[in-house]
Design an enzyme around this catalytic site. Structure first.
Site, mmCIF file in Angstrom:
data_model
loop_
_atom_site.group_PDB
_atom_site.id
_atom_site.type_symbol
_atom_site.label_atom_id
_atom_site.label_comp_id
_atom_site.label_asym_id
_atom_site.label_seq_id
_atom_site.Cartn_x
_atom_site.Cartn_y
_atom_site.Cartn_z
ATOM 1 N N ARG A 178 90.341 29.347 61.052
ATOM 2 C CA ARG A 178 89.549 29.417 61.073
ATOM 3 C C ARG A 178 88.656 29.974 59.822
ATOM 4 O O ARG A 178 87.994 30.488 60.642
ATOM 5 C CB ARG A 178 88.548 28.835 62.096
ATOM 6 C CG ARG A 178 89.449 27.686 63.245
ATOM 7 C CD ARG A 178 89.079 26.410 61.672
ATOM 8 N NE ARG A 178 88.983 24.758 62.856
ATOM 9 C CZ ARG A 178 90.095 25.001 62.887
ATOM 10 N NH1 ARG A 178 91.633 25.302 62.188
ATOM 11 N NH2 ARG A 178 90.295 23.385 63.574
ATOM 12 N N SER A 222 82.629 20.983 65.994
ATOM 13 C CA SER A 222 82.914 22.437 66.865
ATOM 14 C C SER A 222 82.015 23.701 66.214
ATOM 15 O O SER A 222 82.191 24.156 65.045
ATOM 16 C CB SER A 222 84.431 23.029 66.664
ATOM 17 O OG SER A 222 85.271 22.107 66.501
ATOM 18 N N GLU A 275 81.663 29.425 65.238
ATOM 19 C CA GLU A 275 82.813 28.965 63.566
ATOM 20 C C GLU A 275 81.705 28.657 62.334
ATOM 21 O O GLU A 275 81.845 28.810 61.439
ATOM 22 C CB GLU A 275 83.182 27.716 64.727
ATOM 23 C CG GLU A 275 84.412 27.176 63.099
ATOM 24 C CD GLU A 275 85.247 25.760 63.712
ATOM 25 O OE1 GLU A 275 86.066 26.439 64.619
ATOM 26 O OE2 GLU A 275 84.626 24.792 62.606
HETATM 27 C C1 FAD Z 1 81.319 15.673 62.814
HETATM 28 C C2 FAD Z 1 82.059 16.619 62.387
HETATM 29 C C3 FAD Z 1 83.597 17.655 62.528
HETATM 30 C C4 FAD Z 1 84.080 17.757 61.763
HETATM 31 N N1 FAD Z 1 85.698 18.884 62.538
HETATM 32 C C5 FAD Z 1 86.603 19.539 62.064
HETATM 33 C C6 FAD Z 1 87.736 19.162 61.988
HETATM 34 O O1 FAD Z 1 88.166 18.787 62.208
HETATM 35 N N2 FAD Z 1 88.657 20.941 61.684
HETATM 36 C C7 FAD Z 1 87.674 21.897 60.335
HETATM 37 O O2 FAD Z 1 88.183 22.567 60.472
HETATM 38 N N3 FAD Z 1 86.247 22.061 59.983
HETATM 39 C C8 FAD Z 1 85.156 20.999 61.452
HETATM 40 N N4 FAD Z 1 84.493 20.176 60.659
HETATM 41 C C9 FAD Z 1 83.696 21.338 60.244
HETATM 42 C C10 FAD Z 1 83.366 21.141 58.199
HETATM 43 O O3 FAD Z 1 83.307 19.982 58.431
HETATM 44 C C11 FAD Z 1 83.993 21.559 57.042
HETATM 45 O O4 FAD Z 1 84.181 23.416 58.074
HETATM 46 C C12 FAD Z 1 83.796 21.384 55.482
HETATM 47 O O5 FAD Z 1 85.422 22.141 54.896
HETATM 48 C C13 FAD Z 1 82.623 22.376 55.350
HETATM 49 O O6 FAD Z 1 82.675 21.446 54.170
HETATM 50 P P1 FAD Z 1 81.462 21.111 53.353
HETATM 51 O O7 FAD Z 1 81.786 21.238 52.062
HETATM 52 O O8 FAD Z 1 80.160 20.990 54.248
HETATM 53 O O9 FAD Z 1 80.962 23.337 53.622
HETATM 54 P P2 FAD Z 1 79.352 23.657 53.560
HETATM 55 O O10 FAD Z 1 78.769 23.224 54.909
HETATM 56 O O11 FAD Z 1 78.430 23.278 52.513
HETATM 57 O O12 FAD Z 1 79.571 25.460 53.629
HETATM 58 C C14 FAD Z 1 80.785 25.657 54.374
HETATM 59 C C15 FAD Z 1 80.578 27.833 53.891
HETATM 60 O O13 FAD Z 1 81.225 27.418 52.337
HETATM 61 C C16 FAD Z 1 81.307 27.689 51.770
HETATM 62 N N5 FAD Z 1 81.181 26.786 50.447
HETATM 63 C C17 FAD Z 1 81.372 26.062 50.094
HETATM 64 N N6 FAD Z 1 81.823 26.054 49.547
HETATM 65 C C18 FAD Z 1 81.942 25.964 48.920
HETATM 66 C C19 FAD Z 1 82.693 26.786 47.405
HETATM 67 N N7 FAD Z 1 82.891 25.756 46.557
HETATM 68 N N8 FAD Z 1 83.447 28.000 46.671
HETATM 69 C C20 FAD Z 1 82.877 29.120 47.891
HETATM 70 N N9 FAD Z 1 82.212 28.673 48.423
HETATM 71 C C21 FAD Z 1 81.582 27.708 49.234
HETATM 72 C C22 FAD Z 1 79.202 27.774 51.629
HETATM 73 O O14 FAD Z 1 78.704 28.826 51.010
HETATM 74 C C23 FAD Z 1 79.747 27.965 53.635
HETATM 75 O O15 FAD Z 1 79.223 29.636 53.630
HETATM 76 C C24 FAD Z 1 83.398 19.056 61.150
HETATM 77 C C25 FAD Z 1 82.677 18.941 60.921
HETATM 78 C C26 FAD Z 1 81.739 18.086 61.034
HETATM 79 C C27 FAD Z 1 80.698 17.759 61.268
#
Ligand code: FAD
Length: 339
Positions: free
Chosen positions: A164, A239, A335
């Site tokens: 992570r 998580s 996380e």
């Molecule tokens: C129900 C549920 C289940 C999940 N299960 C998992 C799992 O099994 N494994 C896991 O690893 N994660 C899991 N997650 C967490 C999440 O889905 C991941 O971390 C995902 O990659 C976040 O993507 P996002 O586009 O929503 O990021 P955001 O929440 O929009 O951003 C997250 C971070 O990344 C930065 N960021 C976003 N896009 C960019 C970009 N293009 N360039 C630079 N920085 C950027 C943002 O500034 C922020 O700091 C889960 C979440 C939920 C709600």
């Protein structure tokens, strides 16, 4: 490319917490992003890239600009007898990429089915599930350096992927915007990874003895649906804490009192514990206070039942950290990105 002012960002985060952003802008490519970053209104204020908002907790109004990444597109950029290299825009939905790969018969990311969010955020924390992380199929990414607007190519080594973790979450934080990611996926025959969690049990339940990547994806989707709350129904960010990695002696001390505690080898002299197990044992599973709490099926997930503020959820996470430290002598780390 108009900027929204004082925008309500409740629909932009999967916790569903209300907060306002001073500005919200959107970009479809590097050119639009450069133009946004050069706007006079956006000088001297915080700027944050947002994908699907599924790994952030807004604890207050954001006194700057949220830049929504909408870089689309998916294409094969290279191919040989055993692999395809697929380049996906940072704004493509992660699960959409997985489903597309599975439909084309390309393997390697099927265990990562149904993870919310966008492709561009996946390298940020090296997303992982069911024994697979994106670093396993990652080839390269292109990111725009905010300082000078140049586009830089990162290979796997440069991303410093860990559990992570990545360069972008630490050293490179807020300095780069990921524009696209290229994955190296397998052509059949695939090496399936069904040993983790209950994938093999779910495949048996589905009556499948020779699984395909589609079967594995379906099994993962079924397991995740049965265990994790759907953010469209109940606000959450998956998580909330990382699984802590501790010295073997620490794990052995806890095991004396709790022989059933799960623990996994994590390199020389270190062991990974299950944060969800620790939180459950400390009595937090299903905890509920007004509009927020701990999910009743998965103690690792904090939830917004409706109307909670980000600060309330953040405070709860601090209480859980304190309680786990007191009870087990283990320090949990969040996380989710706290804003
Ligand atoms: C129900 C549920 C289940 C999940 N299960 C998992 C799992 O099994 N494994 C896991 O690893 N994660 C899991 N997650 C967490 C999440 O889905 C991941 O971390 C995902 O990659 C976040 O993507 P996002 O586009 O929503 O990021 P955001 O929440 O929009 O951003 C997250 C971070 O990344 C930065 N960021 C976003 N896009 C960019 C970009 N293009 N360039 C630079 N920085 C950027 C943002 O500034 C922020 O700091 C889960 C979440 C939920 C709600």
């Amino acid at each position: 490319m108009p900027l929204q002012r004082h925008a309500d960002i409740r629909s932009m985060n999967t916790f569903g917490v209300s907060a306002k952003a001073e500005y919200v802008g959107r970009f479809n490519d590097a050119e639009e992003l450069r133009a946004l970053l050069a706007m006079p209104e956006l000088q001297g204020i915080p700027r944050m890239i947002l994908g699907g908002g599924s790994n952030v907790l807004f604890t207050r109004d954001f006194p700057g600009a949220l830049l929504l990444n909408e870089v689309m597109g998916m294409k094969v950029v290279r191919e040989d007898d055993s692999h395809v290299w697929v380049k996906a825009g940072a704004g493509v939905g992660w699960h959409e990429l997985v489903l597309n790969a599975v439909a084309q018969g390309w393997g390697g990311i099927e265990n990562l089915s149904l993870i919310p969010g966008k492709v561009g955020a996946a390298p940020m924390q090296n997303i992982g599930a069911y024994g697979v992380e994106i670093k396993d199929t990652f080839d390269t990414l292109e990111a725009l350096r905010i300082d000078d607007g140049s586009v830089v190519i990162f290979d796997r080594e440069a991303c410093l992927f860990g559990y992570r973790e990545s360069f972008f979450k630490r050293l490179g934080r807020e300095q780069y915007v990921i524009l696209n990611v290229t994955f190296r996926l397998t052509k059949a025959p695939h090496a399936l990874n069904t040993s983790y969690g209950n994938i093999s049990g779910e495949l048996v339940r589905m009556g499948i003895s020779s699984p395909t990547i589609k079967d594995v994806s379906d099994a993962v989707i079924a397991i995740r649906r049965s265990k994790l709350p759907d953010p469209a129904v109940i606000g959450n960010a998956g998580s909330f804490f990382k699984n802590p990695v501790v010295a073997v002696e620490v794990a052995e001390r806890i095991k004396q009192e709790h022989p059933d505690m799960p623990a996994y080898p994590a390199g020389e002299g270190m062991v990974k514990l299950a944060a969800g197990w620790l939180i459950e044992k400390a009595g937090w599973k299903g905890y509920r206070a007004n509009g927020y709490g701990v999910h009743d099926r998965q103690a690792l997930v904090l939830v917004n039942h409706g109307g909670a503020t980000g600060n309330e959820i953040f405070t709860l996470s601090g209480e859980i950290i304190e309680s786990i430290k007191e009870r087990f002598g283990v320090e949990l780390e969040r996380e989710v990105n706290i804003v």
